[in-house]
Design a protein around this motif. Structure first.
Motif, PDB file in Angstrom:
ATOM      1  N   ARG A   1      21.342   2.395   8.295  1.00 37.62           N
ATOM      2  CA  ARG A   1      22.261   3.536   9.232  1.00 37.62           C
ATOM      3  C   ARG A   1      23.434   2.480   9.755  1.00 37.62           C
ATOM      4  N   LYS A   2      22.921   1.374  10.482  1.00 42.62           N
ATOM      5  CA  LYS A   2      24.234   0.603  11.305  1.00 42.62           C
ATOM      6  C   LYS A   2      23.821  -1.180  11.190  1.00 42.62           C
ATOM      7  N   GLN A   3      22.602  -1.266  11.186  1.00 42.46           N
ATOM      8  CA  GLN A   3      22.081  -2.848  11.546  1.00 42.46           C
ATOM      9  C   GLN A   3      21.585  -3.241  10.279  1.00 42.46           C
ATOM     10  N   GLN A   4      22.377  -3.775   9.380  1.00 43.20           N
ATOM     11  CA  GLN A   4      21.578  -4.316   8.185  1.00 43.20           C
ATOM     12  C   GLN A   4      20.745  -5.475   8.312  1.00 43.20           C
ATOM     13  N   ASN A   5      21.215  -6.567   9.338  1.00 39.89           N
ATOM     14  CA  ASN A   5      20.087  -7.447   9.299  1.00 39.89           C
ATOM     15  C   ASN A   5      18.551  -6.882   9.645  1.00 39.89           C
ATOM     16  N   ARG A   6      18.604  -6.014  10.649  1.00 38.92           N
ATOM     17  CA  ARG A   6      17.178  -5.422  10.966  1.00 38.92           C
ATOM     18  C   ARG A   6      16.802  -4.668  10.021  1.00 38.92           C
ATOM     19  N   ALA A   7      17.677  -3.998   9.218  1.00 34.61           N
ATOM     20  CA  ALA A   7      17.002  -2.732   8.011  1.00 34.61           C
ATOM     21  C   ALA A   7      16.497  -3.580   6.968  1.00 34.61           C
ATOM     22  N   GLU A   8      16.525  -4.896   7.004  1.00 28.58           N
ATOM     23  CA  GLU A   8      15.970  -5.702   5.779  1.00 28.58           C
ATOM     24  C   GLU A   8      14.683  -6.260   6.340  1.00 28.58           C
ATOM     25  N   ARG A   9      14.488  -6.387   7.433  1.00 28.02           N
ATOM     26  CA  ARG A   9      13.077  -7.114   7.851  1.00 28.02           C
ATOM     27  C   ARG A   9      12.117  -6.151   8.616  1.00 28.02           C
ATOM     28  N   THR A  10      10.853  -6.578   8.571  1.00 27.90           N
ATOM     29  CA  THR A  10       9.943  -5.936   9.510  1.00 27.90           C
ATOM     30  C   THR A  10       9.807  -6.294  10.882  1.00 27.90           C
TER      31      THR A  10
ATOM     32  N   SER B   1      14.791  18.512  16.236  1.00 22.55           N
ATOM     33  CA  SER B   1      15.297  19.582  15.654  1.00 22.55           C
ATOM     34  C   SER B   1      16.768  19.552  15.399  1.00 22.55           C
ATOM     35  N   GLY B   2      17.471  19.801  14.388  1.00 22.68           N
ATOM     36  CA  GLY B   2      18.756  19.696  14.049  1.00 22.68           C
ATOM     37  C   GLY B   2      19.343  18.207  13.878  1.00 22.68           C
ATOM     38  N   ILE B   3      18.527  17.353  13.900  1.00 18.28           N
ATOM     39  CA  ILE B   3      19.206  15.952  13.638  1.00 18.28           C
ATOM     40  C   ILE B   3      18.971  15.532  12.083  1.00 18.28           C
ATOM     41  N   PRO B   4      20.184  15.321  11.485  1.00 15.93           N
ATOM     42  CA  PRO B   4      19.969  15.089   9.907  1.00 15.93           C
ATOM     43  C   PRO B   4      19.271  13.964   9.368  1.00 15.93           C
ATOM     44  N   ALA B   5      19.066  13.800   8.162  1.00 17.23           N
ATOM     45  CA  ALA B   5      18.448  12.475   7.897  1.00 17.23           C
ATOM     46  C   ALA B   5      19.293  11.113   8.221  1.00 17.23           C
ATOM     47  N   GLN B   6      18.791  10.234   8.864  1.00 14.04           N
ATOM     48  CA  GLN B   6      19.620   8.954   9.322  1.00 14.04           C
ATOM     49  C   GLN B   6      19.245   7.699   8.423  1.00 14.04           C
ATOM     50  N   TYR B   7      18.301   7.677   7.577  1.00 13.50           N
ATOM     51  CA  TYR B   7      18.003   6.414   7.148  1.00 13.50           C
ATOM     52  C   TYR B   7      17.493   6.788   5.392  1.00 13.50           C
ATOM     53  N   GLY B   8      18.464   7.555   4.876  1.00 15.45           N
ATOM     54  CA  GLY B   8      18.094   7.822   3.502  1.00 15.45           C
ATOM     55  C   GLY B   8      16.876   8.896   3.557  1.00 15.45           C
ATOM     56  N   GLN B   9      15.808   8.511   2.851  1.00 15.66           N
ATOM     57  CA  GLN B   9      14.758   9.448   2.417  1.00 15.66           C
ATOM     58  C   GLN B   9      13.555   9.195   3.395  1.00 15.66           C
ATOM     59  N   CYS B  10      13.991   8.244   4.373  1.00 10.68           N
ATOM     60  CA  CYS B  10      13.002   8.080   5.447  1.00 10.68           C
ATOM     61  C   CYS B  10      12.866   9.250   6.445  1.00 10.68           C
TER      62      CYS B  10
ATOM     63  N   SER C   1       0.719  -1.249   0.071  1.00 12.48           N
ATOM     64  CA  SER C   1       0.112   0.062   0.105  1.00 12.48           C
ATOM     65  C   SER C   1       0.864   1.290  -0.091  1.00 12.48           C
ATOM     66  N   PRO C   2       0.165   2.308  -0.479  1.00 14.74           N
ATOM     67  CA  PRO C   2       0.924   3.474  -0.255  1.00 14.74           C
ATOM     68  C   PRO C   2       1.524   3.979   0.956  1.00 14.74           C
ATOM     69  N   MET C   3       0.541   3.837   2.027  1.00 20.75           N
ATOM     70  CA  MET C   3       0.970   3.948   3.312  1.00 20.75           C
ATOM     71  C   MET C   3       2.256   3.229   3.784  1.00 20.75           C
ATOM     72  N   GLY C   4       2.382   2.002   3.348  1.00 22.73           N
ATOM     73  CA  GLY C   4       3.650   1.323   3.531  1.00 22.73           C
ATOM     74  C   GLY C   4       3.778   1.147   5.430  1.00 22.73           C
ATOM     75  N   GLU C   5       4.850   0.720   5.787  1.00 23.29           N
ATOM     76  CA  GLU C   5       5.135   0.432   7.238  1.00 23.29           C
ATOM     77  C   GLU C   5       5.132   1.742   8.068  1.00 23.29           C
ATOM     78  N   LEU C   6       5.186   1.675   9.379  1.00 26.83           N
ATOM     79  CA  LEU C   6       4.877   2.707  10.318  1.00 26.83           C
ATOM     80  C   LEU C   6       5.839   4.073  10.067  1.00 26.83           C
ATOM     81  N   TYR C   7       7.301   3.639   9.904  1.00 24.69           N
ATOM     82  CA  TYR C   7       8.136   4.732  10.375  1.00 24.69           C
ATOM     83  C   TYR C   7       8.626   5.389   9.073  1.00 24.69           C
ATOM     84  N   CYS C   8       8.645   4.653   7.846  1.00 29.36           N
ATOM     85  CA  CYS C   8       9.314   5.091   6.586  1.00 29.36           C
ATOM     86  C   CYS C   8       8.407   4.938   5.562  1.00 29.36           C
ATOM     87  N   GLY C   9       7.429   4.102   5.525  1.00 29.61           N
ATOM     88  CA  GLY C   9       6.448   4.224   4.364  1.00 29.61           C
ATOM     89  C   GLY C   9       7.001   3.207   3.491  1.00 29.61           C
TER      90      GLY C   9
END
Length: 320
Positions: free
Chosen positions: A74-83, A146-155, A43-51
């Protein structure tokens, strides 16, 4: 238009037989996949934090499609790949306000506290999310970063590790706020003034969407009730006094019994009766509103009501 959508949704849920709420977190994850988010992976909504969109794997898991949302690890590849199944109000927050957490953390709460098990398995509080963001958010409160740069690409979700806060993407800020109101209200939890003000602002700025209404209807068909902060039946205001209607109702089916004798037996098996050494009164984990209000230094645990009575304690008068 939105009122019409919700009227139709209410008509739909009233026409189906209500299912039994899940009795545990593992069961809740399977039911959430099968009956709530079954058609949301693409769906266009996607998962919670990044869509992000995902592909279902196994009974309740999933594999993230990073390209669908421009996600970068950002750092944890295995967890980045899964829901993973995110508790919008963290299990730590839920359990930390229960006495069980003081006596063994989450494991003790699962074993001894039926109210915690109900909170942990509450479908309104669960949402698929990118595992890495779920892990980074941990038990942080929501806040502005405020002031925190993007950490997960376009998320768009950001985590402020120094100040222990997480700011979700705009698309879900309203949903997060109304889910938080529901959980704190239903389980009689304390919310800081600062958190109240932030979530009230998000609730007003980001009104209920068509998907949030549909999600509410799907979950209500299983849980047997709606989120009143989504339907408009309740509104959170500064200093709101939680109702606590989930403390003695909608418990997991393994802990709901028709006879008082069977109920008493379940308390005895749990070993979680708490006595107050000062008042010589004991409280049961279910049906006694003061159960979690006995200070740690005054607590005396009993394995059964008979043990408590033999020691000269009597049941609290406000127990149902």
């Amino acid at each position: 238009m939105m009122h019409l959508i919700y009227a139709l949704a209410l008509l739909l849920v009233s026409s189906v037989c209500l299912a039994t709420p899940p009795a545990s977190f593992p069961e809740a994850k399977v039911i959430a996949k099968q009956k709530v988010y079954f058609d949301q992976a693409n769906s266009p909504m996607g998962e919670l934090y990044c869509g992000c969109q995902w592909t279902w794997v196994g009974k309740s898991g999933g594999r993230i499609d990073a390209a669908s949302c421009g996600y970068e690890t950002r750092k944890q590849q295995n967890r980045a790949e899964r829901t993973e199944w995110e508790h919008i109000v963290p299990a730590w927050t839920l359990g930390h306000q229960r006495q069980c957490w003081q006596h063994g953390g989450r494991k003790q709460c699962i074993n001894a506290d039926p109210v915690f098990r109900a909170m942990e398995a509450n479908l309104f509080n669960l949402y698929p999310s990118v595992g890495e963001v779920n892990g980074d958010r941990t038990n942080f409160n929501y806040g502005m970063t405020s002031g925190i740069p993007a950490q997960y690409g376009q998320c768009q979700t950001k985590v402020d590790f120094k100040n222990r806060t997480a700011e979700p993407r705009d698309d879900v800020k309203g949903l997060v706020a109304r889910t938080s109101f529901y959980m704190f209200d239903r389980y009689n939890l304390h919310m800081s003034r600062q958190q109240q003000q932030l979530l009230m602002a998000w609730d007003k700025q980001y009104p209920v969407s068509a998907w949030e209404l549909e999600r509410d209807v799907r979950i209500a068909a299983i849980m047997g009730h709606h989120n009143p902060f989504v339907t408009g039946e309740r509104q959170w205001r500064l200093g709101y006094k939680p109702v606590g209607d989930g403390i003695v109702s909608s418990l997991p089916r393994a802990n709901v019994h028709s006879s008082a004798a069977t109920e008493a037996g379940s308390h005895e098996a749990s070993g979680s009766i708490i006595g107050n050494r000062n008042s010589r009164i004991y409280h049961l984990p279910v049906g006694c509103p003061s159960y979690d209000k006995v200070s740690a230094k005054n607590q005396v645990p009993f394995s059964s009501e008979a043990d408590a009575q033999s020691a000269g304690y009597r049941r609290a008068g406000n127990c149902s």
